[in-house]
Design a protein around this motif. Structure first.
Motif, PDB file in Angstrom:
ATOM      1  N   GLY B 115       0.794  -1.227   0.000  1.00 24.04           N
ATOM      2  CA  GLY B 115       0.000   0.000   0.000  1.00 24.04           C
ATOM      3  C   GLY B 115       0.823   1.272   0.000  1.00 24.04           C
ATOM      4  N   PHE B 116       2.041   1.192  -0.549  1.00 23.62           N
ATOM      5  CA  PHE B 116       2.846   2.413  -0.671  1.00 23.62           C
ATOM      6  C   PHE B 116       2.725   2.934  -2.107  1.00 23.62           C
ATOM      7  CE2 PHE B 116       6.579   5.090  -1.106  1.00 23.62           C
ATOM      8  CZ  PHE B 116       6.449   5.868   0.033  1.00 23.62           C
ATOM      9  N   LEU B 117       2.049   4.075  -2.249  1.00 21.35           N
ATOM     10  CA  LEU B 117       1.648   4.529  -3.587  1.00 21.35           C
ATOM     11  C   LEU B 117       2.581   5.599  -4.156  1.00 21.35           C
ATOM     12  CD1 LEU B 117      -2.199   4.702  -2.839  1.00 21.35           C
ATOM     13  CD2 LEU B 117      -0.872   2.778  -3.689  1.00 21.35           C
ATOM     14  N   GLY B 118       3.861   5.546  -3.789  1.00 23.17           N
ATOM     15  CA  GLY B 118       4.870   6.479  -4.349  1.00 23.17           C
ATOM     16  C   GLY B 118       5.187   7.563  -3.357  1.00 23.17           C
ATOM     17  N   GLY B 119       6.335   8.050  -3.554  1.00 19.52           N
ATOM     18  CA  GLY B 119       7.397   8.217  -4.496  1.00 19.52           C
ATOM     19  C   GLY B 119       7.039   9.218  -5.587  1.00 19.52           C
ATOM     20  N   HIS B 120       6.764  10.529  -5.256  1.00 14.85           N
ATOM     21  CA  HIS B 120       6.400  11.496  -6.302  1.00 14.85           C
ATOM     22  C   HIS B 120       7.417  12.636  -6.357  1.00 14.85           C
ATOM     23  CE1 HIS B 120       2.514   9.567  -7.139  1.00 14.85           C
ATOM     24  NE2 HIS B 120       2.681   9.138  -5.903  1.00 14.85           N
ATOM     25  N   GLY B 121       7.941  12.849  -7.564  1.00 15.83           N
ATOM     26  CA  GLY B 121       9.103  13.728  -7.715  1.00 15.83           C
ATOM     27  C   GLY B 121       8.800  15.210  -7.838  1.00 15.83           C
ATOM     28  N   ILE B 122       7.575  15.554  -8.132  1.00 18.94           N
ATOM     29  CA  ILE B 122       7.251  16.965  -8.301  1.00 18.94           C
ATOM     30  C   ILE B 122       6.626  17.467  -7.000  1.00 18.94           C
ATOM     31  CG2 ILE B 122       5.957  18.647  -9.691  1.00 18.94           C
ATOM     32  CD1 ILE B 122       8.111  17.098 -11.297  1.00 18.94           C
ATOM     33  N   VAL B 123       7.078  18.629  -6.535  1.00 19.29           N
ATOM     34  CA  VAL B 123       6.579  19.154  -5.260  1.00 19.29           C
ATOM     35  C   VAL B 123       5.047  19.226  -5.279  1.00 19.29           C
ATOM     36  CG1 VAL B 123       6.528  21.169  -3.741  1.00 19.29           C
ATOM     37  CG2 VAL B 123       8.675  20.461  -4.805  1.00 19.29           C
ATOM     38  N   GLY B 124       4.424  18.572  -4.292  1.00 17.49           N
ATOM     39  CA  GLY B 124       2.963  18.592  -4.196  1.00 17.49           C
ATOM     40  C   GLY B 124       2.269  17.590  -5.103  1.00 17.49           C
ATOM     41  N   GLY B 125       3.023  16.866  -5.902  1.00 16.69           N
ATOM     42  CA  GLY B 125       2.426  15.973  -6.902  1.00 16.69           C
ATOM     43  C   GLY B 125       1.553  14.869  -6.320  1.00 16.69           C
ATOM     44  N   GLY B 126       1.883  14.430  -5.110  1.00 16.72           N
ATOM     45  CA  GLY B 126       1.119  13.339  -4.509  1.00 16.72           C
ATOM     46  C   GLY B 126      -0.180  13.799  -3.855  1.00 16.72           C
ATOM     47  N   ILE B 127      -0.307  15.088  -3.620  1.00 14.93           N
ATOM     48  CA  ILE B 127      -1.438  15.584  -2.829  1.00 14.93           C
ATOM     49  C   ILE B 127      -2.796  15.365  -3.520  1.00 14.93           C
ATOM     50  CG2 ILE B 127      -2.391  17.621  -1.644  1.00 14.93           C
ATOM     51  CD1 ILE B 127       0.473  18.615  -1.229  1.00 14.93           C
ATOM     52  N   PRO B 128      -2.918  15.715  -4.797  1.00 14.35           N
ATOM     53  CA  PRO B 128      -4.195  15.404  -5.468  1.00 14.35           C
ATOM     54  C   PRO B 128      -4.403  13.906  -5.673  1.00 14.35           C
ATOM     55  CG  PRO B 128      -2.925  17.040  -6.713  1.00 14.35           C
ATOM     56  CD  PRO B 128      -2.021  16.476  -5.678  1.00 14.35           C
ATOM     57  N   VAL B 129      -3.306  13.160  -5.839  1.00 15.48           N
ATOM     58  CA  VAL B 129      -3.440  11.709  -6.022  1.00 15.48           C
ATOM     59  C   VAL B 129      -4.053  11.100  -4.753  1.00 15.48           C
ATOM     60  CG1 VAL B 129      -2.203   9.554  -6.480  1.00 15.48           C
ATOM     61  CG2 VAL B 129      -1.502  11.658  -7.625  1.00 15.48           C
ATOM     62  N   ALA B 130      -3.651  11.613  -3.600  1.00 13.40           N
ATOM     63  CA  ALA B 130      -4.212  11.119  -2.337  1.00 13.40           C
ATOM     64  C   ALA B 130      -5.724  11.367  -2.284  1.00 13.40           C
ATOM     65  CB  ALA B 130      -3.522  11.801  -1.151  1.00 13.40           C
ATOM     66  N   ALA B 131      -6.155  12.473  -2.845  1.00 13.82           N
ATOM     67  CA  ALA B 131      -7.601  12.732  -2.897  1.00 13.82           C
ATOM     68  C   ALA B 131      -8.298  11.648  -3.724  1.00 13.82           C
ATOM     69  CB  ALA B 131      -7.868  14.122  -3.488  1.00 13.82           C
TER      70      ALA B 131
END
Lengths: 327, 326
Positions: B115-131
């Motif tokens: 359940g580890f969904l990354g690992g995102h290289g662009i600042v803030g990139g994971g925040i909408p993905v979490a939504a």
């Protein structure tokens, strides 16, 4: 008089001279002031020109681009630094929907004399989100000028011309080139936007390239010269508008062309150059136009895979030999 | 007494487990740093040293099937979620046995099993993905939650604001954890935000929020237990600001000239691993011999991970074109 300086120093000189020349010029971007630039291109400028002319920003790419565009609407001449081309993706709406279109859709009431400088990079194992070449994305858009210098002299002369240009410019630097050295004439240096440059004269085949791939193209030409193949190397320097005249003049002379590019082949820069050659010099061609480009994958991190994905001087030389019937 | 405080009674094993995980992360990062200078690891390397209590405090309070999503400073969180140090080290080496088969690298660790969904290289990139992950959890009507970690730099990205509005509007089970390590690369957080108190960024979206000492794993764990319990129960988003500090530069190539040696040393006095060690000793839950044994065991584990990585093959050339479909 000329000095042997790095690409990075040449850019820094251009910025310093233009900041000195015109009080409307200012720099804005992430880490450009106190840190001296993530890649040290703006080093020393904050000290010399102060916080109003060299402005640190939050990590807010769309906001930063918008600030540059808005300031340009009022006649300032912002030089916006985006830390890497990958982060320009967050500013795409401002760049494509505003910077590129405001002059046209205002019926010429506004001009956007803004330069957006940003480095691309490949081959440093930075992974898929930090290793990409997006020049074709920007070169696709009417209303943007796109520049990609390969040498320190071109970097300086084109950046100075860009800052004095009245229209928005995407100025693509390259992390692989920052440390490379070359002769740069001292004093004012302006290189015209939209003009390609023959970096090496030759008669057998035209090798068209730009930015970091030009270095590989020049190496390939050296190797091929020893094998008796006389390669002409044309450096595009400006990707939009493309210098069709220089491309066609060279191909009409050599009758063969190879394009070496550091972007993906599909809908890439080479596709556009090929189209120019086919429509303007079809009857002069003795062989198909060949493109040497990146593997069509997101850039892998693993070193051997990354190496396999990026064309080298050897790959370019092999493509040339094949066309010359010597492969 | 409410349910969550009852749950906060942790066993000795749980406490020592948290201590071990922090120690494992610290050793892993120190070894990575060393191997980078030897050229075994390439690209960017963003170390978690100093921030271990945040990832460990939160992730140790999750259930196995909950999700975690991180930024480019992701090794520590991935270790805390249960990925083996072998698989992560091999990824840093770019080997085929890496958790992303060598194709992602340090910034792009992914572990679907854990359940580890990354690992995102662009600042803030994971925040909408979490939504989006929160949306899927609600859609599937499970009782899972997702924790999304990001730094103080990311709160100034547009993506942060878009995502916070959506999770609040739609009531999604997302826990946003702002790891405020005081610097977005070389820029002090206060120089980049109109309000220095970053937790207030969540207030205009009316998201339930709390601040915690990110250098104290027990404090983090307590907030985590409470937050996770609430979100699992009412399915609403939460926002936690953990105040922490990274001992090293933004990435390994950052000399860190923007802060003083004294400032770093001041924070190191509050070192989360040292504090946890003292807590365990003071409460007679661990002896010096046991501490020594844990350290030796972890040191051996990391050494094994390095050897495993060294001995693993690079991906074959054919791998260049796998998992690409267009």
């Amino acid at each position: 008089m000329a000095a042997n300086i790095t690409y990075r120093e040449a850019l820094n000189q251009a910025l310093r001279e233009e900041l000195q020349n015109n009080p409307d010029v200012f720099i804005i971007g992430e880490e450009v002031a106190q840190y001296g630039g993530a890649y040290k291109v703006t080093e020393g400028l904050y000290k010399e020109f102060g916080p109003e002319r060299v402005v640190d920003t939050p990590i807010s790419e769309e906001g930063i681009a918008g600030c540059g565009i808005g300031a340009a609407m009022l006649g300032l001449r912002p030089v916006v630094e985006m830390m890497t081309v990958n982060f320009t993706l967050l500013a795409m709406d401002q760049i494509v929907n505003n910077a590129a279109k405001l002059r046209y859709m205002s019926g010429g009431q506004f001009q956007i004399p803004a330069v957006i400088r940003t480095p691309q990079s490949l081959g440093l194992q930075l992974g898929a989100q930090h290793s990409q070449s997006l020049e074709a994305w920007y070169a696709h858009v009417p209303g943007l000028k796109v520049i990609a210098p390969a040498t320190p002299a071109d970097a300086k002369g084109l950046l100075k011309s860009s800052i004095r240009d009245n229209n928005p410019i995407i100025f693509l630097e390259n992390e692989m080139l920052y440390g490379t050295k070359g002769e740069v004439p001292e004093g004012e240096l302006f290189i015209p936007i939209g003009k390609a440059d023959v970096k090496r004269q030759g008669k057998d085949i035209t090798l068209i390239s730009y930015s970091m791939m030009l270095i590989q193209a020049m190496k390939a030409a050296d190797t091929l010269a020893k094998e008796g193949i006389d390669v002409e190397v044309l450096d595009l320097r400006t990707l939009r508008p493309l210098d069709a005249e220089s491309i066609l003049a060279s191909v009409k002379k050599t009758h063969k062309a190879v394009i070496a590019e550091a972007d993906w082949k599909s809908c890439g820069m080479g596709a556009e150059v090929t189209s120019i050659i086919l429509s303007g010099a079809f009857d002069y061609l003795d062989a198909p136009v060949v493109r040497v480009a990146l593997a069509e994958v997101p850039m892998p991190y693993s070193k051997p895979l990354e190496k396999a994905a990026i064309p080298t001087a050897d790959d370019i030389a092999a493509a040339v030999r094949k066309i010359m019937g010597k492969g | 007494m409410s349910l969550y405080t009852e749950r906060m009674i942790l066993s000795r094993d749980q406490l020592i487990g948290m201590y071990q995980t922090m120690q494992r992360i610290r050793s892993f990062e120190e070894k990575s740093s060393e191997l980078y200078t030897k050229g075994k690891i390439g690209g960017f390397l963003h170390l978690y040293i100093g921030q271990e209590a945040v990832g460990v405090g939160f992730i140790s309070a999750l259930k196995e099937d909950d999700y975690v999503i991180g930024s480019y400073r992701d090794h520590g969180q991935c270790i805390a979620k249960g990925t083996s140090t072998r698989e992560i080290m091999a990824e840093l080496f770019g080997k085929s046995t890496g958790i992303s088969r060598g194709k992602g690298g340090s910034m792009h660790l992914f572990d679907v099993k854990r359940g580890f969904l990354g690992g995102h290289g662009i600042v803030g990139g994971g925040i909408p993905v979490a939504a989006g992950v929160g949306l899927a959890i609600r859609y599937k009507k499970t009782d899972q939650v997702v924790i999304c970690f990001f730094g103080d730099g990311a709160v100034n990205e547009g993506a942060f604001h878009e995502a916070l509005n959506m999770v609040a509007l739609w009531k999604l089970p997302v826990i946003y954890v702002l790891e405020n390590n005081l610097y977005g690369m070389g820029t002090a957080a206060y120089r980049a935000s109109s309000i220095p108190d970053l937790i207030r960024r969540a207030s205009c979206y009316d998201i339930d929020r709390e601040q915690v000492d990110g250098m104290d794993v027990l404090a983090v764990r307590e907030v985590a237990e409470r937050t996770i319990y609430k979100t699992r129960t009412d399915k609403e988003p939460r926002f936690i600001e953990a105040i922490t500090y990274r001992y090293r530069g933004h990435s390994i190539s950052d000399p860190g000239a923007y802060r003083t040696r004294e400032e770093i040393e001041e924070w190191q006095k509050r070192d989360p691993i040292m504090r946890m060690e003292n807590y365990l000793k003071e409460n007679s839950m661990i002896t010096d011999d046991e501490i020594k044994a844990i350290r030796e065991e972890i040191s051996a584990e990391i050494q094994d991970a390095v050897e495993f990585s060294e001995n693993s093959p690079f991906p074959s050339k054919e791998e260049l074109y796998t998992d690409i479909y267009a």
